[in-house]
Design a protein around this motif. Structure first.
Motif, PDB file in Angstrom:
ATOM      1  N   GLU A  13      73.141   5.822  14.965  1.00  0.00           N
ATOM      2  CA  GLU A  13      73.848   6.050  13.713  1.00  0.00           C
ATOM      3  C   GLU A  13      73.144   7.090  12.856  1.00  0.00           C
ATOM      4  O   GLU A  13      73.761   7.858  12.137  1.00  0.00           O
ATOM      5  N   ARG A  14      71.822   7.143  12.944  1.00  0.00           N
ATOM      6  CA  ARG A  14      71.059   8.140  12.200  1.00  0.00           C
ATOM      7  C   ARG A  14      71.294   9.546  12.754  1.00  0.00           C
ATOM      8  O   ARG A  14      71.182  10.529  12.056  1.00  0.00           O
ATOM      9  N   LYS A  15      71.639   9.632  14.078  1.00  0.00           N
ATOM     10  CA  LYS A  15      71.814  10.936  14.709  1.00  0.00           C
ATOM     11  C   LYS A  15      73.128  11.593  14.313  1.00  0.00           C
ATOM     12  O   LYS A  15      73.275  12.799  14.398  1.00  0.00           O
ATOM     13  N   HIS A  16      74.121  10.789  13.913  1.00  0.00           N
ATOM     14  CA  HIS A  16      75.393  11.368  13.481  1.00  0.00           C
ATOM     15  C   HIS A  16      75.156  12.208  12.238  1.00  0.00           C
ATOM     16  O   HIS A  16      74.314  11.892  11.408  1.00  0.00           O
ATOM     17  N   SER A  17      75.928  13.275  12.089  1.00  0.00           N
ATOM     18  CA  SER A  17      75.732  14.156  10.937  1.00  0.00           C
ATOM     19  C   SER A  17      77.046  14.379  10.207  1.00  0.00           C
ATOM     20  O   SER A  17      78.122  14.033  10.690  1.00  0.00           O
ATOM     21  N   PHE A  18      76.924  14.987   9.008  1.00  0.00           N
ATOM     22  CA  PHE A  18      78.111  15.285   8.225  1.00  0.00           C
ATOM     23  C   PHE A  18      78.956  16.339   8.941  1.00  0.00           C
ATOM     24  O   PHE A  18      78.446  17.193   9.651  1.00  0.00           O
ATOM     25  N   GLN A  19      80.251  16.255   8.714  1.00  0.00           N
ATOM     26  CA  GLN A  19      81.176  17.199   9.345  1.00  0.00           C
ATOM     27  C   GLN A  19      81.605  18.250   8.320  1.00  0.00           C
ATOM     28  O   GLN A  19      82.012  17.901   7.210  1.00  0.00           O
ATOM     29  N   ARG A  20      81.500  19.509   8.708  1.00  0.00           N
ATOM     30  CA  ARG A  20      81.899  20.590   7.796  1.00  0.00           C
ATOM     31  C   ARG A  20      83.421  20.782   7.888  1.00  0.00           C
ATOM     32  O   ARG A  20      83.921  21.541   8.718  1.00  0.00           O
ATOM     33  N   LYS A  21      84.140  20.063   7.027  1.00  0.00           N
ATOM     34  CA  LYS A  21      85.600  20.072   7.074  1.00  0.00           C
ATOM     35  C   LYS A  21      86.247  20.571   5.780  1.00  0.00           C
ATOM     36  O   LYS A  21      87.447  20.815   5.737  1.00  0.00           O
ATOM     37  N   MET A  22      85.469  20.692   4.694  1.00  0.00           N
ATOM     38  CA  MET A  22      86.067  21.054   3.404  1.00  0.00           C
ATOM     39  C   MET A  22      86.309  22.554   3.299  1.00  0.00           C
ATOM     40  O   MET A  22      85.411  23.351   3.559  1.00  0.00           O
ATOM     41  N   GLN A  23      87.537  22.905   2.895  1.00  0.00           N
ATOM     42  CA  GLN A  23      87.901  24.302   2.650  1.00  0.00           C
ATOM     43  C   GLN A  23      87.676  24.620   1.167  1.00  0.00           C
ATOM     44  O   GLN A  23      87.367  23.741   0.364  1.00  0.00           O
ATOM     45  N   ALA A  24      87.863  25.885   0.795  1.00  0.00           N
ATOM     46  CA  ALA A  24      87.679  26.301  -0.603  1.00  0.00           C
ATOM     47  C   ALA A  24      88.621  25.530  -1.532  1.00  0.00           C
ATOM     48  O   ALA A  24      88.235  25.104  -2.624  1.00  0.00           O
ATOM     49  N   ARG A  25      89.883  25.318  -1.089  1.00  0.00           N
ATOM     50  CA  ARG A  25      90.847  24.608  -1.936  1.00  0.00           C
ATOM     51  C   ARG A  25      90.405  23.163  -2.181  1.00  0.00           C
ATOM     52  O   ARG A  25      90.635  22.605  -3.265  1.00  0.00           O
ATOM     53  N   ILE A  55      86.004   6.049   3.253  1.00  0.00           N
ATOM     54  CA  ILE A  55      85.321   5.602   4.476  1.00  0.00           C
ATOM     55  C   ILE A  55      86.008   6.069   5.767  1.00  0.00           C
ATOM     56  O   ILE A  55      85.557   5.721   6.857  1.00  0.00           O
ATOM     57  N   LEU A  56      87.074   6.850   5.645  1.00  0.00           N
ATOM     58  CA  LEU A  56      87.733   7.340   6.855  1.00  0.00           C
ATOM     59  C   LEU A  56      87.022   8.594   7.344  1.00  0.00           C
ATOM     60  O   LEU A  56      86.000   8.523   7.988  1.00  0.00           O
ATOM     61  N   THR A  57      87.534   9.767   7.047  1.00  0.00           N
ATOM     62  CA  THR A  57      86.858  11.019   7.413  1.00  0.00           C
ATOM     63  C   THR A  57      86.746  11.873   6.159  1.00  0.00           C
ATOM     64  O   THR A  57      87.510  11.688   5.196  1.00  0.00           O
ATOM     65  N   VAL A  58      85.822  12.814   6.164  1.00  0.00           N
ATOM     66  CA  VAL A  58      85.644  13.664   4.990  1.00  0.00           C
ATOM     67  C   VAL A  58      86.892  14.523   4.769  1.00  0.00           C
ATOM     68  O   VAL A  58      87.258  14.829   3.630  1.00  0.00           O
ATOM     69  N   LYS A  59      87.576  14.899   5.857  1.00  0.00           N
ATOM     70  CA  LYS A  59      88.797  15.691   5.709  1.00  0.00           C
ATOM     71  C   LYS A  59      89.895  14.878   5.027  1.00  0.00           C
ATOM     72  O   LYS A  59      90.627  15.392   4.174  1.00  0.00           O
ATOM     73  N   PHE A  60      89.998  13.591   5.404  1.00  0.00           N
ATOM     74  CA  PHE A  60      91.001  12.714   4.785  1.00  0.00           C
ATOM     75  C   PHE A  60      90.689  12.540   3.299  1.00  0.00           C
ATOM     76  O   PHE A  60      91.582  12.591   2.447  1.00  0.00           O
ATOM     77  N   PHE A  61      89.403  12.338   2.988  1.00  0.00           N
ATOM     78  CA  PHE A  61      88.984  12.220   1.586  1.00  0.00           C
ATOM     79  C   PHE A  61      89.334  13.491   0.818  1.00  0.00           C
ATOM     80  O   PHE A  61      89.885  13.439  -0.286  1.00  0.00           O
ATOM     81  N   ALA A  62      89.003  14.654   1.406  1.00  0.00           N
ATOM     82  CA  ALA A  62      89.237  15.931   0.736  1.00  0.00           C
ATOM     83  C   ALA A  62      90.717  16.165   0.472  1.00  0.00           C
ATOM     84  O   ALA A  62      91.105  16.637  -0.603  1.00  0.00           O
ATOM     85  N   GLU A  63      91.560  15.804   1.439  1.00  0.00           N
ATOM     86  CA  GLU A  63      93.003  15.973   1.264  1.00  0.00           C
ATOM     87  C   GLU A  63      93.536  15.046   0.171  1.00  0.00           C
ATOM     88  O   GLU A  63      94.365  15.442  -0.649  1.00  0.00           O
ATOM     89  N   SER A  64      93.059  13.795   0.173  1.00  0.00           N
ATOM     90  CA  SER A  64      93.527  12.850  -0.848  1.00  0.00           C
ATOM     91  C   SER A  64      93.128  13.323  -2.231  1.00  0.00           C
ATOM     92  O   SER A  64      93.918  13.256  -3.193  1.00  0.00           O
ATOM     93  N   GLU A  65      91.909  13.850  -2.369  1.00  0.00           N
ATOM     94  CA  GLU A  65      91.447  14.337  -3.663  1.00  0.00           C
ATOM     95  C   GLU A  65      92.213  15.593  -4.075  1.00  0.00           C
ATOM     96  O   GLU A  65      92.497  15.804  -5.258  1.00  0.00           O
ATOM     97  N   PHE A  66      92.553  16.427  -3.087  1.00  0.00           N
ATOM     98  CA  PHE A  66      93.324  17.634  -3.378  1.00  0.00           C
ATOM     99  C   PHE A  66      94.660  17.270  -4.037  1.00  0.00           C
ATOM    100  O   PHE A  66      95.052  17.862  -5.054  1.00  0.00           O
ATOM    101  N   TRP A  67      95.345  16.271  -3.493  1.00  0.00           N
ATOM    102  CA  TRP A  67      96.660  15.907  -4.036  1.00  0.00           C
ATOM    103  C   TRP A  67      96.548  15.104  -5.331  1.00  0.00           C
ATOM    104  O   TRP A  67      97.377  15.246  -6.233  1.00  0.00           O
ATOM    105  N   PHE A  68      95.526  14.242  -5.436  1.00  0.00           N
ATOM    106  CA  PHE A  68      95.276  13.539  -6.699  1.00  0.00           C
ATOM    107  C   PHE A  68      95.088  14.546  -7.833  1.00  0.00           C
ATOM    108  O   PHE A  68      95.729  14.464  -8.887  1.00  0.00           O
ATOM    109  N   ALA A  69      94.182  15.497  -7.614  1.00  0.00           N
ATOM    110  CA  ALA A  69      93.861  16.477  -8.647  1.00  0.00           C
ATOM    111  C   ALA A  69      95.030  17.415  -8.919  1.00  0.00           C
ATOM    112  O   ALA A  69      95.220  17.877 -10.051  1.00  0.00           O
ATOM    113  N   SER A  70      95.837  17.686  -7.876  1.00  0.00           N
ATOM    114  CA  SER A  70      96.976  18.596  -8.045  1.00  0.00           C
ATOM    115  C   SER A  70      97.970  18.073  -9.074  1.00  0.00           C
ATOM    116  O   SER A  70      98.563  18.851  -9.838  1.00  0.00           O
TER     117      SER A  70
END
Length: 469
Positions: free
Chosen positions: A4-16, A142-157
């Motif tokens: 579990e320590r070996k897993h790393s963050f995923q670079r999924k966030m775009q500029a938007r 707790i799902l994926t960083v991309k899912f979090f980023a998309e949800s925040e994108f629409w919340f903030a929109s």
């Protein structure tokens, strides 16, 4: 555990995603509910001046953060920079201050969301709604960083679109294109000068500036997300530029509309100045529309807050300054234990706001209020010391992916302006408690770090001695 320590963050966030994450952390109840009070305190012209100066402070800090984040795109960014370039004790303290800021915010946001739902469902208890919204925000994180980023994108929109429409409708009413109830002529900017440019004196503007600095807090989330961003050398500078000019337009544009359409003397006593303006213009269901927008704004801020606080815990653990359990990652790159602990902290903040609002919760809110400005100061100091070390090691400034302009003027100016805000708090009886609570908390963090490190060192020496014997 090792896997579990070996897993790393995923670079999924775009500029938007970065832009909306930052806007989501900044635009909240402070703009939607408290802006009328700010206008009443400093006057229309004074409030606009305060927000412009506040925007300048944020811009200077973000210029510093841009250089650091592009050169070292780490999750939990400014805690790492402070630890490396100022001192490990400072990095440790900055991380806990920032964690507490967002954890306290979580508690108040879940309560506020539950209270807003009472308008539509008065028979359902507030705590039920608070629990449902807490579960939703936890699930999104707790799902994926991309899912979090998309949800925040629409919340903030939702709130961004609401603010843009508000400015357009308000602007049309100001020049007389839309008729206003009880007014035969276009109001233009008559409210700006009706009580003078500075009705309560220049000192009121200084007091407003302290609140304005806190209002802009959340912009620094761009740095927190640096370790999970696609092409940080391009994405981060773009996000910083885009976020800042949007914030200036949204905040200043909103204040211009509110100050033009609301009488100066009445602005501070309204529950929501936005509802009052929309009612005057004749927008149907204005109160329900704004209730929905504010609810979305609160959930967006909570979403950003849980993300930020969990990444700070992960960063502390990754630097071996707290238990390694918080550095454990899921296969999808989520620091689950850090998210759970931050959510529990938000639950305790929520509990203290109900049980002890005048004691425990007041202390927590006071510390978190001061914390943001202290974090900004650490960013400015880190960039100043980083650039100096970078040059001393024989590197060329031209090789930096993003350069803070006008060095060393920008980091020095941003540090001094933030420090001035902290000093200014001492002259405001309503905000002075932030210093009384915040300074002892900072001292405790420093002491806790050096005591724990001393104990670790002694433990390591003891083990080494026994092994040699």
């Amino acid at each position: 555990m090792e896997n579990e320590r070996k897993h790393s963050f995923q670079r999924k966030m775009q500029a938007r995603h970065l832009v909306m994450l930052s806007l989501g952390g900044v635009i909240g109840t402070g703009l939607f509910l408290s802006s009328g009070y700010t206008i009443q305190q400093a006057g229309p012209f004074g409030t606009i001046l305060s927000y412009l100066i506040g925007a300048l402070v944020v811009y200077l800090v973000m210029l510093c953060l841009g250089e650091l984040s592009v050169h070292m795109p780490e999750t939990g960014a400014f805690h790492s920079y402070a630890a490396k370039y100022i001192g490990p004790g400072t990095g440790f303290t900055v991380a806990w201050l920032y964690w507490l800021t967002w954890t306290v915010a979580l508690g108040s946001e879940f309560t506020a969301a539950g209270l807003l739902m009472q308008r539509w469902f008065p028979s359902i208890s507030v705590w039920i709604w608070s629990a449902l919204f807490a579960a939703l925000i936890f699930f999104l994180n707790i799902l994926t960083v991309k899912f979090f980023a998309e949800s925040e994108f629409w919340f903030a929109s939702v709130k961004v679109v609401a603010i843009v429409l508000f400015i357009i409708l308000g602007g049309a009413a100001i020049i007389g294109v839309l008729p206003m109830a009880g007014s035969e002529t276009a109001p233009l900017f008559s409210n700006f000068t009706s009580a003078g440019l500075f009705p309560n004196g220049a000192f009121a503007i200084i007091m407003t500036m302290l609140a304005v600095n806190f209002a802009f807090s959340g912009t620094e989330l761009i740095g927190i997300a640096a370790g999970e961003t696609v092409n940080p050398e391009k994405t981060i500078p773009k996000a910083i530029r885009t976020t800042l000019w949007r914030l200036i337009i949204f905040f200043v544009g909103t204040i211009v509309v509110l100050a033009s359409l609301l009488p100066f003397s009445e602005a501070g006593v309204l529950e929501s100045p936005f509802v009052a303006v929309l009612d005057t213009i004749g927008v149907p269901y204005a109160a329900d529309i704004m209730n929905f927008v504010i609810l979305t704004a609160i959930l967006s801020a909570a979403n950003s807050g849980l993300y930020a606080s969990s990444r700070m815990l992960w960063s502390l653990s990754d630097k071996n300054t707290i238990s390694p359990v918080f550095a454990k990652m899921t296969k999808k790159g989520i620091p689950l234990n850090a998210v759970v602990f931050s959510m529990l902290g938000g639950g305790l903040a929520l509990f203290s706001s109900i049980i002890a609002p005048d004691t425990v919760y007041l202390v927590l809110v006071s510390i978190s209020g001061l914390a943001v400005v202290v974090v900004w100061m650490s960013i400015a100091a880190s960039q100043f010391l980083f650039r100096r070390q970078y040059i001393r090691e024989g590197n060329s400034v031209e090789d930096l992916g993003y350069r803070t302009p006008l060095y060393p003027l920008v980091p020095i100016a941003s540090f001094i302006l933030c420090l001035a805000s902290c000093i200014g708090i001492a002259f405001d009886p309503a905000q002075r408690v932030a210093l009384y609570c915040g300074i002892p908390f900072i001292v405790i963090c420093y002491a806790g770090y050096y005591i724990s490190q001393g104990l670790k060192k002694r433990g390591a020496e003891y083990v080494e001695q026994n092994q040699s014997n």
